[in-house]
Design a protein around this motif. Structure first.
Motif, short mmCIF file in Angstrom:
data_model
loop_
_atom_site.label_atom_id
_atom_site.label_comp_id
_atom_site.label_asym_id
_atom_site.label_seq_id
_atom_site.Cartn_x
_atom_site.Cartn_y
_atom_site.Cartn_z
N VAL A 42 47.20 61.43 -46.59
CA VAL A 42 46.30 61.80 -47.95
C VAL A 42 44.88 62.33 -47.58
O VAL A 42 44.31 63.03 -48.05
CB VAL A 42 46.39 60.69 -48.81
CG1 VAL A 42 45.47 60.89 -50.06
CG2 VAL A 42 48.10 60.53 -49.14
N ASP A 59 46.11 66.45 -51.95
CA ASP A 59 47.19 66.40 -52.54
C ASP A 59 48.42 67.42 -52.21
O ASP A 59 49.15 67.79 -53.19
CB ASP A 59 46.93 66.50 -54.11
CG ASP A 59 46.16 67.87 -54.36
OD1 ASP A 59 45.91 68.56 -53.60
OD2 ASP A 59 45.97 67.96 -55.60
N TRP A 62 51.36 67.96 -51.05
CA TRP A 62 52.50 67.13 -51.03
C TRP A 62 53.38 67.88 -50.05
O TRP A 62 54.10 66.80 -49.24
CB TRP A 62 53.16 66.75 -52.40
CG TRP A 62 52.07 66.07 -53.25
CD1 TRP A 62 51.81 66.68 -54.48
CD2 TRP A 62 51.34 64.89 -53.00
NE1 TRP A 62 50.93 65.82 -55.03
CE2 TRP A 62 50.53 64.44 -54.07
CE3 TRP A 62 51.37 64.12 -51.55
CZ2 TRP A 62 49.54 63.47 -54.06
CZ3 TRP A 62 50.43 62.91 -51.99
CH2 TRP A 62 49.76 62.87 -53.06
N ILE A 113 52.19 66.94 -46.46
CA ILE A 113 52.52 65.52 -46.04
C ILE A 113 53.83 65.19 -45.90
O ILE A 113 54.21 64.47 -45.17
CB ILE A 113 51.82 64.89 -47.29
CG1 ILE A 113 50.25 64.89 -47.50
CG2 ILE A 113 52.27 63.31 -47.34
CD1 ILE A 113 49.59 64.20 -48.58
N ALA A 137 51.73 61.35 -55.35
CA ALA A 137 50.77 60.44 -55.21
C ALA A 137 51.12 58.77 -55.07
O ALA A 137 50.27 58.12 -54.49
CB ALA A 137 49.86 60.46 -56.63
#
Length: 676
Positions: free
Chosen positions: A281, A286, A288, A291, A319
Motif C-alpha cells: 500500500v 490504492d 488494487w 497490489i 482497502a
C-alpha cells in the motif's frame, strides 16, 4: 531447626518442603470431620458417607505396576533440600522474573510447592522417552537428594545405579512409570485451577501415559492428543514412524467452563502478510490490481504443506486487505430460517440458500450486510455469499495434526550456537511458541521441569517479544554430566570447555537462554520484555539437622549453637526462607540498614528478615526500626518476621525484639515472629 520466638521449638517440617500427606488429611477432615479418629482416617465411615463411589476388592479398572505405591509415597515425602542462588550464572538478577533451576526435578518440584502451588497456567514438558537407554533419574527413593549429588558428580557413588531400562529386563514400562508418576503428581499441585498440561511422548508409552494422566488428572479433564509429524525415515523396514504426540489435560475443565474459556490462535502467517500488505500500500497506494498481482506472486512462494497455505485462498484485495467472497451462507446442518431478503438493486427476493440462512433473523442478516460481510450477486437469481477479510478473521481453533520438520529445529539451535550442534533433536521453537500464545495470557507462568535444551524458555521470550507480554518461565534441568567419549556428546563437551563452563546439560540450557534473549532483544529493539533469568541450584538445606552423638552429647550441643552449615551465605538463607514461607523466588525485595544490621523486605513487607548478630544493647533500636519500616511499607496483608536464632546475643535480646514488634504492630497484622 526453626523456632517460634514465643513458643517451644517447632516440631513441624518447617525446614522441609511441606507435609503433603498431612495437608491432604486436613482437607479430608475439613470435608468429613467424622472420618478422622485419633489422627487416622476410618475408611469404613468414609465408605458409608460416599456410598457406592468406593471401589472394593482386588479387581478394579486402572493402571498398576510394581513400585507404584513407593512412587506415590515418595511424591508425598517432604524434601530436606533447598535452592541456592547462583547470581554469577544469571542474567539481570535484580529485575528478571524468569527462573532456571539446576537439580533433580522431583526434589525441586517439592521445594516449589509452597511458593507456586496453584499459580502455573501452563506446564509444557518433554520427558525422556522410553527408548531402552539409561534414565538420568535414580530409581532409589530412599535418599533421593544424596542420589542426585552422586549422579551429578558432587561426591562419589556408592553403588547407586541408573535405571537400565532394556526391554529384556522385564520391567521396561515399570521403570518409566515409576519415574513419571511422582513428578506428575507434583506438577498437578502447581497448576492453577484453569491450568493446562502438555506432555510430549512417542508410541512406546502413549497408552500408559493416557492411563497415568487419567488417574492423576481425572478422565473428565482429558482434552486430546496432538500429533506432530517430524520427519520421514526411508530406511524403515515397514512404516516410517516419524511423529510425536502431545497429550493435553486440564487441571479442571469445570473451572474453564465457569470462566467460559475459549482458546483461539492467530492463523499462521497473518502477521507476515499484514506487514507485506502495508508495504505494498505504501508503494502502490490504492492501485488494487497492482497490489493483487504482487500478492498472488507472494502466494506462489508458499509450499502446499506450509502452515501458511490457507492464506492463499484470500485472492482478492481492497482497502481492508486480502479477502474472499465465496463463503457459504447456509445454516449448518439444515433447517435454518427462510425469511425473505430483497436484492439491493432489483428489489426482488433473492434465491434462498438450500439449508436456510445462517443468520437467525433478518435484523441479524442486515447487520452483517452493513459491516460489509455479505456480498450480493448481480441480481436476485443468485444466493448471497459471505465475505471474509483475513485481517478481521485472523483467529482460529488450533488443529490436532501438525507438520513440524525436525531438521528445522536442529538448524535453528545450531545457528544460535554459531554452527555447533550441541543438542540432538531439540523441540520446535515455533510449535512451543504457537502453543504458548494459544493457551496463555500475557501475565501467565509457564513451567518446564524437563527443560533440556531450553526450548520452552526460548519460546516464552519469543512470544513476549511479539505481543509485549510479561509471561514468566520456570525451567528445571538436572545438570547431567556430558561424556566426551560418546560421539554424540563430543561437540557439546567441546562447547562447554570453550566457554569455561562445567560439562553438563544444564550449562547448555543456560547458554541457550542467554543467547536467545540477546538475539530477540536485537530483533525487537522497540519491545520492552524480560530476557533475563535467575539461576538456582539444588542443595541440602542450609540448616544443620539435630543429630546428637550419644557418646558426645556436650559436643553435639556446642555444634548445634549455630545450626547454619559452614559456607552458606545470607543469600542462601534468604532463599530457603522464601521457599519455606511460600514467597515467589522472583518477588521484588529491598534492604535497609537498621541498628547496624541489614534488614530485608520481600513483597512490600510480606516477609521481613534480619540474619545478623543482635547485641542486647541494639535489640530495642532494631525492633523499633523494623516496626517503623513495616508501617511505611503498609503491606495489604500480614507480615512474617524472621531472625537467625544464633544471631541473638542472649535470650533477653530475643524476647525484647519479639515483645516490641508485638507492641508496635497489631497482632492481626503479624503472621509469625520466628527464628531459624
Amino acid at each position: 531447626m526453626m523456632t517460634d520466638m514465643t513458643l517451644p521449638p517447632a516440631t513441624d517440617d518447617a525446614a522441609g518442603s511441606g507435609d503433603v500427606a498431612a495437608e491432604n488429611l486436613a482437607r479430608l477432615k475439613a470435608l468429613f470431620p467424622q472420618i478422622v479418629r485419633d489422627g487416622r482416617i476410618d475408611v469404613e465411615i468414609l465408605r458409608q458417607l460416599v456410598g457406592e463411589a468406593v471401589e472394593t476388592g482386588e479387581e478394579r479398572y486402572g493402571l498398576n505396576w510394581k513400585g507404584k505405591a513407593a512412587a506415590r509415597a515418595h511424591a508425598l515425602t517432604p524434601s530436606q533440600g533447598t535452592l541456592r542462588p547462583a547470581k554469577a550464572d544469571s542474567v539481570d538478577w535484580d529485575s528478571t522474573q524468569n527462573i532456571m533451576i539446576e537439580g533433580d526435578n522431583l526434589e525441586v518440584l517439592k521445594l516449589l510447592r509452597r511458593s507456586y502451588a496453584g499459580k502455573v497456567k501452563l506446564i509444557y514438558i518433554d520427558p525422556p522417552y522410553n527408548t531402552g537407554n539409561d534414565f538420568v533419574y535414580p530409581d532409589d527413593y530412599s535418599y533421593s537428594l544424596r542420589n542426585y549429588q552422586q549422579l551429578t558428580g558432587q561426591f562419589s557413588a556408592d553403588g547407586v545405579a541408573l535405571t537400565t531400562n532394556k526391554e529384556s529386563s522385564g520391567r521396561f514400562h515399570t521403570d518409566w512409570l515409576n519415574m513419571m508418576y511422582p513428578r506428575l503428581m507434583l506438577v498437578r499441585e502447581l497448576l492453577r485451577d484453569d491450568g493446562i498440561i502438555s506432555i510430549f511422548i512417542d508410541d512406546t508409552e502413549l497408552a500408559n501415559l493416557y492411563k497415568l494422566m487419567a488417574e492423576i488428572f481425572g478422565e473428565e479433564n482429558f482434552v486430546g492428543c496432538l500429533v506432530f509429524e517430524r520427519n520421514r525415515k526411508n530406511d524403515a523396514k515397514y512404516f516410517s514412524i516419524g511423529h510425536d504426540y502431545a497429550v493435553i489435560c486440564f487441571k479442571s475443565e469445570i473451572e474453564l467452563k465457569k470462566l467460559d474459556t475459549r482458546f483461539r490462535g492467530l492463523k499462521s502467517g497473518v502477521e507476515e502478510l499484514k506487514a507485506f500488505f502495508d508495504r505494498l500500500v505504501g508503494e502502490y497506494g490504492d492501485d488494487w490490481e497492482a497490489i493483487r498481482g504482487e500478492l498472488l506472486a507472494f502466494y506462489e512462494t508458499i509450499p502446499a504443506e506450509d502452515p501458511r497455505e490457507p492464506l492463499t485462498r484470500f485472492r482478492k484485495v481492497d482497502a481492508k486487505g486480502p479477502f474472499r467472497d465465496d463463503g457459504n451462507i447456509n445454516w449448518p446442518g439444515g433447517g435454518g430460517p427462510t425469511y425473505e431478503v430483497l436484492h439491493p438493486e432489483t428489489r426482488r427476493p433473492v434465491k434462498l440458500p438450500t439449508s436456510g440462512w445462517r443468520y437467525p433473523t433478518p435484523e441479524r442478516f442486515w447487520e452483517e450486510v452493513d459491516k460489509g460481510r455479505i456480498v450480493f450477486g448481480p441480481d436476485e437469481t443468485t444466493v448471497p455469499r459471505v465475505r471474509t477479510n483475513i485481517f478481521e478473521n485472523k483467529d482460529q481453533v488450533m488443529g490436532s495434526v501438525f507438520f513440524s520438520y525436525a531438521q528445522s529445529s536442529t538448524n535453528e539451535l545450531t545457528n544460535l550456537f554459531e554452527g555447533r550442534r550441541v543438542f540432538d533433536n531439540p523441540k520446535s521453537i515455533s510449535d512451543a511458541k504457537s502453543f504458548i500464545s494459544y493457551v496463555t495470557e500475557p501475565d501467565d507462568i509457564v513451567l518446564d521441569c524437563f527443560a533440556g535444551s531450553g526450548t520452552t524458555g526460548h519460546a516464552v521470550l519469543a512470544q513476549n517479544a511479539v505481543d509485549g507480554g510479561n509471561r514468566r518461565y520456570i525451567l528445571v534441568q538436572i545438570p547431567e554430566p556430558l561424556d566426551s567419549s560418546k560421539s554424540e556428546q563430543k561437540v557439546a563437551v567441546e562447547f562447554c570447555d570453550s566457554i569455561g563452563k562445567p560439562r553438563n546439560i544444564a550449562e547448555l540450557t543456560k547458554e541457550r537462554l542467554r543467547r536467545a534473549g540477546s538475539k530477540l532483544k536485537a530483533e525487537h529493539p522497540g519491545k520492552d520484555f524480560d530476557a533475563g533469568f535467575r539461576v538456582y541450584k539444588l542443595a541440602t538445606s542450609n540448616l544443620r539437622p539435630w543429630q546428637p552423638d550419644g557418646d558426645d552429647l556436650a559436643g553435639s550441643l556446642l555444634d548445634a549453637v549455630d545450626n547454619v552449615l559452614a559456607g552458606r551465605s545470607e543469600d542462601d538463607l534468604l532463599v530457603e526462607l522464601m521457599l519455606k514461607t511460600g514467597i515467589d523466588l522472583a518477588m521484588p525485595s529491598e534492604a535497609r540498614t537498621i541498628a547496624g544490621q541489614t534488614v530485608h523486605s520481600f513483597g512490600g513487607g510480606a516477609l521481613m528478615v534480619c540474619l545478623g548478630t543482635i547485641a542486647d544493647a541494639k535489640a530495642e533500636e532494631l525492633a523499633l526500626g523494623i516496626a517503623a519500616w513495616r508501617a511505611e511499607l503498609a503491606p495489604a496483608g500480614q507480615t512474617a518476621f524472621w531472625f537467625k536464632d544464633s544471631g541473638f546475643a542472649s535470650a533477653a535480646a530475643k524476647a525484647n525484639v519479639a515483645a516490641i514488634l508485638r507492641q508496635r504492630i497489631n497482632d492481626k497484622l503479624i503472621s509469625r515472629i520466628a527464628a531459624l
